[in-house]
Design a protein around this motif. Structure first.
Motif, PDB file in Angstrom:
ATOM      1  N   ASP A 178       0.818  -1.212   0.000  1.00 57.34           N
ATOM      2  CA  ASP A 178       0.000   0.000   0.000  1.00 57.34           C
ATOM      3  C   ASP A 178       0.854   1.264   0.000  1.00 57.34           C
ATOM      4  O   ASP A 178       0.332   2.362  -0.179  1.00 57.34           O
ATOM      5  N   GLN A 179       2.131   1.123   0.237  1.00 55.35           N
ATOM      6  CA  GLN A 179       3.016   2.286   0.280  1.00 55.35           C
ATOM      7  C   GLN A 179       3.228   2.854  -1.121  1.00 55.35           C
ATOM      8  O   GLN A 179       3.415   2.112  -2.079  1.00 55.35           O
ATOM      9  N   LEU A 180       3.197   4.173  -1.228  1.00 52.56           N
ATOM     10  CA  LEU A 180       3.452   4.813  -2.507  1.00 52.56           C
ATOM     11  C   LEU A 180       4.929   4.700  -2.857  1.00 52.56           C
ATOM     12  O   LEU A 180       5.789   4.810  -1.988  1.00 52.56           O
ATOM     13  N   ILE A 181       5.211   4.490  -4.131  1.00 52.39           N
ATOM     14  CA  ILE A 181       6.586   4.339  -4.577  1.00 52.39           C
ATOM     15  C   ILE A 181       6.862   5.274  -5.735  1.00 52.39           C
ATOM     16  O   ILE A 181       5.941   5.812  -6.359  1.00 52.39           O
ATOM     17  N   ASP A 182       8.130   5.474  -6.020  1.00 54.24           N
ATOM     18  CA  ASP A 182       8.559   6.182  -7.218  1.00 54.24           C
ATOM     19  C   ASP A 182       8.837   5.134  -8.289  1.00 54.24           C
ATOM     20  O   ASP A 182       9.684   4.255  -8.104  1.00 54.24           O
ATOM     21  N   LEU A 183       8.121   5.200  -9.399  1.00 50.03           N
ATOM     22  CA  LEU A 183       8.247   4.165 -10.418  1.00 50.03           C
ATOM     23  C   LEU A 183       9.669   4.075 -10.962  1.00 50.03           C
ATOM     24  O   LEU A 183      10.164   2.975 -11.248  1.00 50.03           O
ATOM     25  N   LEU A 184      10.347   5.220 -11.106  1.00 52.63           N
ATOM     26  CA  LEU A 184      11.715   5.196 -11.620  1.00 52.63           C
ATOM     27  C   LEU A 184      12.660   4.563 -10.612  1.00 52.63           C
ATOM     28  O   LEU A 184      13.469   3.701 -10.950  1.00 52.63           O
ATOM     29  N   ASP A 185      12.548   5.006  -9.349  1.00 55.50           N
ATOM     30  CA  ASP A 185      13.452   4.481  -8.324  1.00 55.50           C
ATOM     31  C   ASP A 185      13.286   2.976  -8.150  1.00 55.50           C
ATOM     32  O   ASP A 185      14.263   2.255  -7.916  1.00 55.50           O
ATOM     33  N   GLU A 186      12.066   2.492  -8.245  1.00 56.45           N
ATOM     34  CA  GLU A 186      11.790   1.074  -8.015  1.00 56.45           C
ATOM     35  C   GLU A 186      11.799   0.255  -9.306  1.00 56.45           C
ATOM     36  O   GLU A 186      11.478  -0.937  -9.284  1.00 56.45           O
ATOM     37  N   ARG A 187      12.149   0.894 -10.430  1.00 58.06           N
ATOM     38  CA  ARG A 187      12.196   0.222 -11.737  1.00 58.06           C
ATOM     39  C   ARG A 187      10.881  -0.526 -11.998  1.00 58.06           C
ATOM     40  O   ARG A 187      10.865  -1.706 -12.341  1.00 58.06           O
ATOM     41  N   THR A 188       9.775   0.206 -11.810  1.00 55.37           N
ATOM     42  CA  THR A 188       8.440  -0.366 -11.942  1.00 55.37           C
ATOM     43  C   THR A 188       7.787   0.120 -13.230  1.00 55.37           C
ATOM     44  O   THR A 188       7.859   1.299 -13.566  1.00 55.37           O
ATOM     45  N   ASP A 189       7.141  -0.804 -13.944  1.00 52.49           N
ATOM     46  CA  ASP A 189       6.476  -0.453 -15.203  1.00 52.49           C
ATOM     47  C   ASP A 189       5.081   0.106 -14.974  1.00 52.49           C
ATOM     48  O   ASP A 189       4.671   1.069 -15.633  1.00 52.49           O
ATOM     49  N   VAL A 190       4.331  -0.510 -14.058  1.00 48.35           N
ATOM     50  CA  VAL A 190       2.925  -0.176 -13.855  1.00 48.35           C
ATOM     51  C   VAL A 190       2.630  -0.146 -12.359  1.00 48.35           C
ATOM     52  O   VAL A 190       3.097  -1.015 -11.619  1.00 48.35           O
ATOM     53  N   ALA A 191       1.850   0.839 -11.923  1.00 47.68           N
ATOM     54  CA  ALA A 191       1.387   0.898 -10.536  1.00 47.68           C
ATOM     55  C   ALA A 191      -0.116   1.130 -10.536  1.00 47.68           C
ATOM     56  O   ALA A 191      -0.644   1.828 -11.407  1.00 47.68           O
ATOM     57  N   ILE A 192      -0.803   0.542  -9.575  1.00 50.60           N
ATOM     58  CA  ILE A 192      -2.251   0.729  -9.427  1.00 50.60           C
ATOM     59  C   ILE A 192      -2.482   1.426  -8.097  1.00 50.60           C
ATOM     60  O   ILE A 192      -2.011   0.968  -7.058  1.00 50.60           O
ATOM     61  N   ARG A 193      -3.186   2.537  -8.137  1.00 53.70           N
ATOM     62  CA  ARG A 193      -3.333   3.365  -6.948  1.00 53.70           C
ATOM     63  C   ARG A 193      -4.786   3.775  -6.728  1.00 53.70           C
ATOM     64  O   ARG A 193      -5.541   3.993  -7.667  1.00 53.70           O
TER      65      ARG A 193
END
Length: 301
Positions: free
Chosen positions: A133-148
């Motif tokens: 549930d924690q918000l992340i930075d997509l670049l920092d976490e090398r994440t392609d997609v986030a659902i919020r």
């Protein structure tokens, strides 16, 4: 004419990753290289171009004006290269690892049941699923997609709306048997109200009474970092929890949880969005396929 032993596109890829991830070490991890190798590659690039691209310090990297211009052009060139390769390929089938970040409730109830269908349709894609549930930075976490959930903050991310969900306060029958069912917002003061351990856009539980708007703070003996933990605590009879309706609908239908103060529920909702990065309109095919699949198949009760 450029020398054949100079991999200019490779240099561009590494330089762009250094900028996007904010340092040599992060870029090195992304490419499975050593930080010194990445640093030397950028230094060779600067030497070949005859211009300094980044100012190095112990804390951060800062792009020079020449570096800003080279970065922007590199992003466009790399996007065009990938588009050209995709157009020349005999198959436009999405491939590669897709890193997806979502909260545990959405993952358990809505996303995981859909994944087998997505993977069957796109066998060249592998999914790395992170539930938090924690918000992340997509670049920092090398994440392609986030659902919020909830209101989106202004950012450079692209979003698509998947739907919205009502919120509901719930308790287990065992908790109600031991502590009673509150009949008014004022009676919540005598109950254990479970909450999240991080700041949220709405700090209190919104309620209505005699046309007045109230916000009751969730003060209890347990705080948790995700909604699934609060659901389990509510099921165990520890206290009351305010959760997304889709998350607890099955529990309500089976009688494992009961709604609390629904007559005082203002009917507020939280929007649910899928977020992703789209640089210059370019989107990797695996990301596009996943976002399109979610938009077409997610049904929020």
């Amino acid at each position: 004419m450029a020398r054949l032993d100079v991999n200019r596109f490779g240099e561009m890829e590494v330089f762009v990753k250094v900028v996007e991830l904010g340092g040599f070490s992060a870029a090195a991890r992304a490419f499975r290289m050593t930080p010194s190798a990445v640093s030397k590659l950028v230094a060779r690039l600067e030497q070949r171009l005859g211009a300094r691209l980044v100012n190095r310090s112990t804390r951060a990297l800062q792009l020079t004006p020449e570096g800003c211009g080279f970065y922007e052009r590199s992003v466009r060139i790399l996007a065009e290269l990938e588009e050209a390769e995709r157009g020349a390929s005999t198959s436009d089938e999405p491939r590669g690892r897709l890193r997806v970040n979502t909260n545990a409730a959405f993952g358990r109830v809505l996303l995981i049941p859909l994944l087998p269908g997505f993977l069957a349709r796109h066998p060249g894609v592998s999914v790395e699923l992170i539930l938090t549930d924690q918000l992340i930075d997509l670049l920092d976490e090398r994440t392609d997609v986030a659902i919020r959930h909830g209101q989106l903050k202004s950012s450079q991310l692209t979003s698509r709306r998947l739907g919205e969900t009502r919120m509901v306060i719930v308790a287990s029958p065992d908790y109600v048997k031991r502590h009673g069912l509150p009949q008014s917002p004022e009676e919540l003061g005598a109950h254990n109200r479970l909450g999240f351990s991080y700041a949220r856009a709405i700090e209190g539980w919104p309620l209505e009474e005699a046309d007045a708007q109230l916000a009751v703070p969730p003060i209890g003996n347990v705080q948790a970092s995700d909604g699934e933990a609060l659901r389990q605590l509510a099921l165990a009879g520890v206290g009351l929890a305010r959760l997304a309706r889709f998350q607890v609908q099955e529990d309500l239908d089976k009688g494992h949880l009961v709604p609390v103060l629904e007559e005082h529920n203002p009917g507020d909702t939280e929007a649910i969005h899928v977020l992703f990065m789209s640089q210059g309109g370019h989107l990797p095919s695996r990301v596009r396929a996943f976002v399109d699949f979610l938009t077409a198949h997610v049904r929020i009760p």
